[in-house]
Design a protein around this motif. Structure first.
Motif, mmCIF file in Angstrom:
data_model
loop_
_atom_site.group_PDB
_atom_site.id
_atom_site.type_symbol
_atom_site.label_atom_id
_atom_site.label_comp_id
_atom_site.label_asym_id
_atom_site.label_seq_id
_atom_site.Cartn_x
_atom_site.Cartn_y
_atom_site.Cartn_z
ATOM 1 N N VAL A 49 0.839 -1.200 0.000
ATOM 2 C CA VAL A 49 0.000 0.000 0.000
ATOM 3 C C VAL A 49 0.872 1.248 0.000
ATOM 4 O O VAL A 49 0.621 2.201 -0.754
ATOM 5 C CB VAL A 49 -0.948 -0.011 1.222
ATOM 6 N N SER A 50 1.923 1.259 0.830
ATOM 7 C CA SER A 50 2.817 2.417 0.891
ATOM 8 C C SER A 50 3.491 2.651 -0.454
ATOM 9 O O SER A 50 3.513 3.772 -0.972
ATOM 10 C CB SER A 50 3.870 2.199 1.978
ATOM 11 N N GLY A 51 4.036 1.579 -1.034
ATOM 12 C CA GLY A 51 4.742 1.733 -2.302
ATOM 13 C C GLY A 51 3.841 2.136 -3.444
ATOM 14 O O GLY A 51 4.174 3.005 -4.250
ATOM 15 N N LEU A 52 2.653 1.522 -3.512
ATOM 16 C CA LEU A 52 1.749 1.818 -4.623
ATOM 17 C C LEU A 52 1.250 3.255 -4.579
ATOM 18 O O LEU A 52 1.116 3.902 -5.627
ATOM 19 C CB LEU A 52 0.572 0.848 -4.615
ATOM 20 N N PHE A 53 0.967 3.765 -3.398
ATOM 21 C CA PHE A 53 0.476 5.140 -3.337
ATOM 22 C C PHE A 53 1.577 6.148 -3.648
ATOM 23 O O PHE A 53 1.313 7.201 -4.225
ATOM 24 C CB PHE A 53 -0.155 5.423 -1.976
ATOM 25 N N ILE A 54 2.804 5.853 -3.277
ATOM 26 C CA ILE A 54 3.909 6.732 -3.667
ATOM 27 C C ILE A 54 4.078 6.704 -5.189
ATOM 28 O O ILE A 54 4.231 7.753 -5.837
ATOM 29 C CB ILE A 54 5.209 6.307 -2.966
ATOM 30 N N LEU A 55 4.043 5.504 -5.785
ATOM 31 C CA LEU A 55 4.151 5.396 -7.242
ATOM 32 C C LEU A 55 2.981 6.099 -7.929
ATOM 33 O O LEU A 55 3.165 6.737 -8.978
ATOM 34 C CB LEU A 55 4.193 3.916 -7.650
ATOM 35 N N LEU A 56 1.792 5.973 -7.362
ATOM 36 C CA LEU A 56 0.601 6.596 -7.942
ATOM 37 C C LEU A 56 0.758 8.107 -8.039
ATOM 38 O O LEU A 56 0.593 8.703 -9.113
ATOM 39 C CB LEU A 56 -0.613 6.252 -7.081
ATOM 40 N N SER A 57 1.068 8.743 -6.918
ATOM 41 C CA SER A 57 1.156 10.205 -6.923
ATOM 42 C C SER A 57 2.407 10.707 -7.625
ATOM 43 O O SER A 57 2.396 11.787 -8.216
ATOM 44 C CB SER A 57 1.107 10.737 -5.487
#
Length: 619
Positions: free
Chosen positions: A277-285
């Motif tokens: 979750v942490s990695g995906l949201f950083i990649l998303l934004s």
């Protein structure tokens, strides 16, 4: 290679760093992660995931979403569905088509999208996103039933939303050849059913193999992760996004099978979910493109308002019409609907496909999906607790105390903490031992705390501190060892002697909880003191009446047990640490009965003794 490694390291640092800041400040972790990724990406240009990973970015995100959905499915148990099933099934059976319809109308008439794009995008928007809902519920404080409805809806509707988008896309793609809706929907529903069956079959295979020792302990977590990825990719070959259905069914099925062999990897899979979750949201934004955001029009802003205040409320309120769900919970569910990774991942995929079909509005989906994610996360992330409080469905925010072992001493301790407003639960497998606790008005649970059935019957989430105080030191150690990974090694305590490192017969310190009292009092010693009439006392500290004055006022030999902060936080005195008292704290001590003297009477007349509340009758 070095650039990609640097991006991976930065994503990890920013994601986990945002989670830590959220834990320290109480701010929504999702909002902090989005902000961190946006600053590091479009803001400072430190991270460009598309340039770093290229074509691998999309499959990496898809596999990450699949693992998160599987982990979410593992948290869905049928016992919880018995409490929230009416609302969940209504939100799936009625809520999905209603949300699809209202969303399509809003996208066409307010956002100005053409019908094919509006219908497809509205199908994706029926999802609420476990990647967002689960962290918000973990950080927030909502009563068990509405929180369970949000959790079930988020996880179940994710693959359903993807299926809606696939149905819409395939229909518009084949409509030019005269293919009807029935010819499109039939095969896709069959593929979804087949994917669900494959997911269930994989769960049955794992539940059969793990307890029988066919997979060694050190390989269970890797085998499970590889199985999830394999099922996801394999089912996607059957039909687009069918893998999401398969892994969701796989997770739910495993959660409700007698798979004792999975207990050892529960904490591992939780850690993987937090990292993903942490990695995906950083990649998303960090992947946001300023040029894509530049196409944002005022009509899109009006649509966002309609989504928040018209589409979601109308969908939920109509779906739950005539149900047993109270109106305050209906209003709460009508407001809370954040979107996350799944929306952006699926929207990006279909944006390209719609462009290939000649629908120019398809490119708008990328910027619009990002805007929806950001707006809903900020709006719902910062308002979840206030709205829950306003609607009177806020959960217990004061930390609770779980006491294992019903004795005269634990009953007296529980009564003290209960009178001070701390949620207390006393657990014992002996019904007769719980009788004094019931007579004192304390909440009790009759059962074995270590039995797996206890997890089904008892909600332990309100209890943030555990005290194991039976007369069996080995059992106390076993309880602390079992609950330390869940509650925290610094918040499980037990009675017993200090560990003698030279005594190889002693239980190792790594298994034990922290020893209660600075001198590590044994259960036998406590029982002897109680026989002599020792009692609990609570002493309120202030700026004028500090810890030194409090200790002077206590009888000789009194043992300080814990500090209770004004916020409800408990800080115990142990052999390893002594908390720093502050004004407004309450000291809970255990000591001999007071011997009344002329000096005591004089002190009481001067007001010093008013700072002390004695519990002589609680012993």
């Amino acid at each position: 290679m070095e650039h990609q490694a640097l991006v991976i390291a930065l994503v990890g640092v920013l994601g986990i760093g945002a989670q830590w800041v959220a834990w320290r400040t109480g701010w929504p972790a999702i909002v902090l992660m989005l902000a961190a990724g946006f600053i590091a990406g479009p803001g400072l240009h430190l991270i460009d995931p598309r340039a770093a990973f290229g074509d691998l970015l999309e499959p990496l995100v898809s596999i990450g979403v699949a693992l998160i959905l599987f982990e979410g499915g593992l948290s869905l148990e049928y016992r919880e569905l018995r409490k929230v099933g009416d609302a969940v099934w209504r939100l799936v059976i009625f809520g999905v088509p209603l949300g699809w319809l209202f969303g399509s109308l809003a996208l066409y008439y307010i956002a100005g999208l053409v019908w094919p794009v509006a219908i497809l995008f509205a199908g994706i928007l029926v999802v609420t996103g476990p990647t967002v809902v689960m962290p918000l519920l973990r950080q927030g404080s909502v009563q068990q039933r509405p929180a369970g409805v949000l959790k079930w809806e988020a996880i179940v509707n994710d693959p359903v939303g993807a299926l809606c988008a696939v149905i819409a896309y395939e229909y518009f793609r084949l409509a030019q050849d005269g293919t009807g809706l029935v010819q499109v929907v039939g095969p896709l529903l069959l593929a979804a059913a087949l994917a669900g069956a494959i997911g269930y079959g994989a769960a049955r295979a794992i539940a059969w193999a793990f307890p029988r020792g066919l997979v060694p302990e050190y390989l269970k977590a890797p085998v499970l992760l590889v199985a999830v990825v394999g099922v996801f990719v394999g089912c996607n070959l059957i039909a687009h996004e069918a893998g999401l259905m398969a892994v969701t069914v796989m997770g739910i099925a495993l959660a409700n099978m007698p798979t004792a062999g999975l207990r050892s990897i529960h904490h591992f899979k939780q850690n993987v979910a937090v990292l993903l979750v942490s990695g995906l949201f950083i990649l998303l934004s960090a992947s946001l493109n300023v040029n894509e955001l530049a196409v944002f029009e005022w009509r899109f802003g009006a649509y966002l308002l309609a989504l928040l205040f018209l589409v979601r409320p109308a969908t939920v309120l109509l779906s739950l019409l005539g149900s047993s769900v109270p109106w305050n919970e209906r209003l709460f569910l009508a407001w809370i609907a954040p979107r996350g990774i799944v929306l952006v991942a699926i929207s990006g995929l279909f944006a390209l496909r719609l462009n290939e079909l000649g629908y120019a509005d398809g490119s708008i989906l990328i910027s619009l999906s990002f805007a929806i994610v950001v707006v809903t996360i900020i709006a719902h992330g910062f308002t979840l607790n206030p709205v829950a409080k306003l609607l009177r469905i806020k959960g217990e925010t004061r930390p609770g105390l779980l006491i294992v072992g019903a004795t005269a001493w634990t009953v007296a301790l529980g009564k003290q903490m209960h009178d001070l407003g701390t949620p207390v639960l006393l657990v014992d497998a002996n019904w007769a031992r719980l009788k004094p606790a019931r007579a004192a008005g304390l909440p009790t649970y009759h059962g074995e705390i270590l039995h797996e059935a206890t997890e089904d019957k008892l909600d332990l989430s309100p209890f943030q501190v555990l005290v194991a105080a039976t007369d069996n030191e080995a059992y106390n150690t076993l309880v602390c060892s079992e609950f330390a990974p869940e509650i925290g090694t610094d918040r499980v305590y037990q009675l017993g002697d200090l560990v003698d490192e030279e005594d190889h017969r002693a239980l190792p310190a790594s298994l034990r909880g922290r020893a209660l009292f600075a001198d590590a009092i044994t259960p036998e010693q406590l029982a002897a003191w109680q026989g002599e009439g020792w009692v609990f006392r609570r002493t309120r500290l202030s700026d004028q009446f500090g810890v030194a004055e409090a200790r002077e006022a206590l009888p000789d030999g009194a043992q300080t047990l814990l500090l209770l902060r004004a916020s409800g936080q408990m800080r115990f005195f142990t052999h390893a640490a002594a908390p720093e008292p502050q004004g407004g704290d309450t000291i809970i001590s255990f000591g001999p009965p007071r011997q009344r003297t002329p000096e005591d009477a004089a002190a009481r007349r001067t007001g010093r003794k008013d700072q002390i509340v004695s519990a002589e009758g609680a012993a």
